[in-house]
Design an enzyme around this catalytic site. Structure first.
Site, short mmCIF file in Angstrom:
data_model
loop_
_atom_site.label_atom_id
_atom_site.label_comp_id
_atom_site.label_asym_id
_atom_site.label_seq_id
_atom_site.Cartn_x
_atom_site.Cartn_y
_atom_site.Cartn_z
N LYS A 105 3.28 0.77 3.09
CA LYS A 105 2.84 -0.18 4.13
C LYS A 105 2.84 -1.56 3.50
CE LYS A 105 -0.42 2.75 6.50
NZ LYS A 105 -1.81 3.08 6.35
N HIS B 274 -12.62 4.53 0.14
CA HIS B 274 -12.74 3.57 1.25
C HIS B 274 -13.54 2.33 0.84
CE1 HIS B 274 -12.30 6.93 4.51
NE2 HIS B 274 -11.13 6.38 4.24
N ARG C 284 -2.80 -1.91 -3.26
CA ARG C 284 -3.93 -1.00 -3.06
C ARG C 284 -3.76 0.17 -4.03
NH1 ARG C 284 -4.81 3.68 1.16
NH2 ARG C 284 -6.94 4.19 0.58
N ASN D 38 0.87 -1.18 0.00
CA ASN D 38 0.00 0.00 0.00
C ASN D 38 0.90 1.23 0.00
OD1 ASN D 38 -1.72 2.09 0.60
ND2 ASN D 38 -2.66 1.11 2.37
N GLU E 264 -8.57 -3.84 5.47
CA GLU E 264 -8.50 -3.72 4.01
C GLU E 264 -7.46 -4.67 3.42
OE1 GLU E 264 -8.48 0.44 5.20
OE2 GLU E 264 -9.07 0.91 3.16
N ARG F 105 -9.82 17.23 7.24
CA ARG F 105 -10.61 17.67 6.08
C ARG F 105 -11.95 18.23 6.54
NH1 ARG F 105 -9.79 12.11 3.55
NH2 ARG F 105 -7.72 12.21 2.60
N ASP G 47 -6.51 14.34 16.30
CA ASP G 47 -6.61 13.02 16.90
C ASP G 47 -7.76 12.99 17.91
OD1 ASP G 47 -6.08 10.76 18.70
OD2 ASP G 47 -4.20 10.60 17.56
P1 AMP Z 1 -7.55 5.40 11.63
O1 AMP Z 1 -7.41 6.37 10.50
O2 AMP Z 1 -8.53 4.32 11.37
O3 AMP Z 1 -6.23 4.89 12.14
O4 AMP Z 1 -8.17 6.23 12.86
C1 AMP Z 1 -7.49 7.30 13.45
C2 AMP Z 1 -8.44 8.01 14.44
O5 AMP Z 1 -8.97 7.06 15.37
C3 AMP Z 1 -7.76 9.09 15.25
O6 AMP Z 1 -8.63 10.22 15.36
C4 AMP Z 1 -7.60 8.44 16.60
O7 AMP Z 1 -7.61 9.37 17.64
C5 AMP Z 1 -8.84 7.58 16.68
N1 AMP Z 1 -8.68 6.51 17.67
C6 AMP Z 1 -7.89 5.42 17.61
N2 AMP Z 1 -7.99 4.70 18.76
C7 AMP Z 1 -8.86 5.37 19.56
C8 AMP Z 1 -9.38 5.16 20.89
N3 AMP Z 1 -9.02 4.10 21.61
N4 AMP Z 1 -10.26 6.06 21.37
C9 AMP Z 1 -10.63 7.12 20.64
N5 AMP Z 1 -10.17 7.39 19.39
C10 AMP Z 1 -9.30 6.53 18.87
#
Ligand code: AMP
Length: 379
Positions: free
Chosen positions: A14, A179, A90, A7, A363, A240, A282
């Site tokens: 990745k 997605h 991917r 990916n 994925e 975004r 985050d």
């Molecule tokens: P992803 O793109 O699927 O890796 O998701 C990233 C987002 O998921 C970020 O905003 C992270 O803060 C959130 N996230 C991951 N683990 C947790 C958790 N245990 N509690 C709350 N948010 C989380």
């Protein structure tokens, strides 16, 4: 059979190595900061996790080094390169041409490059990664799995914008959605969990990670999704903005003396949860700040959840009801507040038989399965 999944992002690769017989992951990791002096590769195997600081100037060197690690005499998951039987890539954009995964040939490779005009940030790295992998593994089959493919079943009424029709013909301007591999995977898993055939189910799949999108899935086919011509449309995301009044582009440019590149950067990288909160993209940081009473963190989370609920409402109408709502990706899998709010706001109209499912997305696993099927078929 062992299948390597690759990916390629704008500066990273990745990878995951699957043993298809056991459907297990033999090794995984990431090569980061391609072309930078401080580039490195992380590599994880069941009982070994290493991080190698190594310079790679391009995708070819990065993938070569990844393969070296996979066959490392002490830490490797394989004895030799020949134990890799196929590769799955991917690819973000397959436009209207690629409606499903395919074995890559010269023509497909050229078209992936060509569709870089629709996805300038995403397809060029995939193209470079595929070319590098073809050079390193000239004899094995390599498969492309497209993020857009799953949404190619959307009807015209869902994918057309209200712009002059000629723009669609001339420039390919329409909604494509992204997605797709994640939505397809969790929909399949939902059918297993519900013990009902996918072609009898109406599902709303919410992929809520750093990027976010929702899909309305009727009898296994995507009939609408929240991302559009680019991944910018739809939900509020990490950085975004999602849906805004399109007139704002010109307005912001004029008010702030911004260039079109500036506005693109603002909407893609400085907006969303980060832009609204001024704290972070985050969700974990925002939840922590919200608990301490930070108002902007609360606002960003409220806008995020409200928009998810609004889209679910729209897709309940598009599907004429749904059997289940699926929550997946980092935020979808972990944030209970979202589940509670959806239940609270939509509880009355969801009906008694309705289910909310939290399903971890994977994925890479689906790319491996697609690759396996295609490679087997052509033997
Ligand atoms: P992803 O793109 O699927 O890796 O998701 C990233 C987002 O998921 C970020 O905003 C992270 O803060 C959130 N996230 C991951 N683990 C947790 C958790 N245990 N509690 C709350 N948010 C989380």
């Amino acid at each position: 059979m062992n299948i390597l999944i690759i990916n390629c992002g704008s500066s990273s690769v990745k990878y995951q190595l699957f043993c298809m017989r056991k459907m297990s992951v033999l090794a995984r990791g990431i090569a980061e900061k391609i072309g930078c002096r401080d580039s490195y590769i992380s590599y994880q195997k069941a009982n070994a996790s290493i991080r190698v600081k190594v310079y790679f100037k391009d995708y070819f060197t990065a993938i070569s080094k990844i393969v070296d690690l996979l066959v490392h005499p002490q830490k490797g998951a394989l004895k030799s390169k020949t134990e890799i039987n196929a590769i799955g890539h991917r690819v973000v954009h397959g436009a209207e041409e690629f409606k499903s995964s395919l074995v890559i040939n010269k023509y497909a490779l050229e078209r992936i490059k060509y569709y870089g005009r629709l996805a300038p940030l995403h397809n060029p790295p995939a193209y470079n990664g595929i070319r590098a992998a073809l050079k390193i593994f000239p004899r094995i089959k390599q498969v492309a799995v497209f993020d857009t493919a799953f949404h190619q079943t959307m009807p015209e009424e869902a994918f057309m914008y209200g712009l002059p029709y000629a723009f669609y013909k001339k420039y390919g301007i329409r909604r494509y959605g992204f997605h797709g591999t994640s939505h397809r995977y969790v929909a399949q898993q939902a059918a297993k969990i519900l013990r009902r055939p996918l072609n009898k189910l109406k599902l709303i799949s919410c992929h809520l990670g750093n990027g976010c999108s929702i899909a309305a899935i009727k009898f296994g086919r995507s009939i609408d999704t929240s991302m559009g011509f680019t991944p910018l449309e739809g939900l509020l995301m990490g950085t975004r903005c999602g849906d805004i009044d399109p007139a704002l582009v010109g307005y912001i440019m004029e008010k702030g003396q911004y260039s079109i590149e500036d506005v693109n950067a603002i909407m893609n990288r400085k907006s969303g949860l980060l832009g609204l909160s001024g704290i972070s993209n985050d969700m974990r940081d925002l939840l922590a700040q919200r608990r301490k009473g930070n108002k902007k963190a609360k606002l960003a989370i409220d806008v995020f959840i409200y928009r998810v609920i609004k889209y679910i409402g729209a897709y309940l109408a598009a599907l004429n009801g749904a059997d289940a709502i699926i929550l997946t990706a980092g935020i979808g899998e972990n944030v209970a507040l979202i589940r509670q709010r959806i239940k609270k706001r939509l509880g009355n109209i969801l009906g008694r038989n309705f289910k909310m499912l939290v399903i971890p997305t994977d994925e890479e696993r689906l790319i491996a399965l697609d690759t396996f099927k295609l490679v087997k078929r052509r033997k």
